[in-house]
Design a protein around this motif. Structure first.
Motif, PDB file in Angstrom:
ATOM      1  N   GLN A  50       0.860  -1.183   0.000  1.00 15.18           N
ATOM      2  CA  GLN A  50       0.000   0.000   0.000  1.00 15.18           C
ATOM      3  C   GLN A  50       0.892   1.226   0.000  1.00 15.18           C
ATOM      4  OE1 GLN A  50      -3.377  -0.128   2.613  1.00 15.18           O
ATOM      5  NE2 GLN A  50      -3.309   2.076   2.948  1.00 15.18           N
ATOM      6  N   GLU A  51       0.551   2.185  -0.833  1.00 16.08           N
ATOM      7  CA  GLU A  51       1.350   3.409  -0.893  1.00 16.08           C
ATOM      8  C   GLU A  51       1.312   4.134   0.436  1.00 16.08           C
ATOM      9  OE1 GLU A  51       1.038   6.033  -4.186  1.00 16.08           O
ATOM     10  OE2 GLU A  51       0.576   4.406  -5.574  1.00 16.08           O
ATOM     11  N   SER A  52       2.439   4.751   0.764  1.00 12.24           N
ATOM     12  CA  SER A  52       2.566   5.514   2.000  1.00 12.24           C
ATOM     13  C   SER A  52       2.733   6.985   1.658  1.00 12.24           C
ATOM     14  CB  SER A  52       3.780   5.020   2.787  1.00 12.24           C
ATOM     15  OG  SER A  52       4.063   5.886   3.856  1.00 12.24           O
ATOM     16  N   PRO A  53       2.067   7.870   2.400  1.00 14.88           N
ATOM     17  CA  PRO A  53       2.253   9.301   2.132  1.00 14.88           C
ATOM     18  C   PRO A  53       3.637   9.787   2.564  1.00 14.88           C
ATOM     19  CG  PRO A  53       0.864   8.987   4.062  1.00 14.88           C
ATOM     20  CD  PRO A  53       1.121   7.630   3.476  1.00 14.88           C
ATOM     21  N   ASN A  54       4.359   8.967   3.342  1.00 15.25           N
ATOM     22  CA  ASN A  54       5.654   9.372   3.895  1.00 15.25           C
ATOM     23  C   ASN A  54       6.836   8.656   3.262  1.00 15.25           C
ATOM     24  OD1 ASN A  54       4.127  10.893   5.672  1.00 15.25           O
ATOM     25  ND2 ASN A  54       4.135   9.313   7.241  1.00 15.25           N
TER      26      ASN A  54
END
Length: 96
Positions: A50-54
């Motif tokens: 899952q993509e992470s905003p960080n």
């Protein structure tokens, strides 16, 4: 058992699992990741990215139905062990 117990409520990524377990039982990331790989290999967990905003994408762990059954069995065994140990302590204390 700790990892599966935490995963039964929500999916988590490795570092989060380490932090959650470590807040109760001292454990390092290096000790947890081999356990996670084994849980996946044995079919008790699955993973997804899952993509992470960080930063880069994170690998999340999800408990499978097989993992839920295994966790229930382990919890039953744990409760029986604790009850037996407490009985042993009680009887040993009476002998003193």
């Amino acid at each position: 058992m700790c990892v599966l117990y935490l995963l039964q409520k929500k999916d988590r990524y490795g570092y989060d699992l380490t932090q959650q377990v470590n807040s109760y039982i001292p454990i390092t990331e290096g000790a947890l990741y081999p356990s996670l790989r084994r849980l996946v290999k044995d079919g008790y967990c699955s993973t997804y990215l899952q993509e992470s905003p960080n930063g880069p994408s994170r690998k999340y762990y999800h408990i499978t139905n097989t993992g839920r059954v295994y966790l229930a069995d382990m919890l039953t065994e744990w409760d029986e062990f604790v009850a037996s140990f407490n009985q042993l302590r009680k009887e040993a204390d009476l002998d003193d």
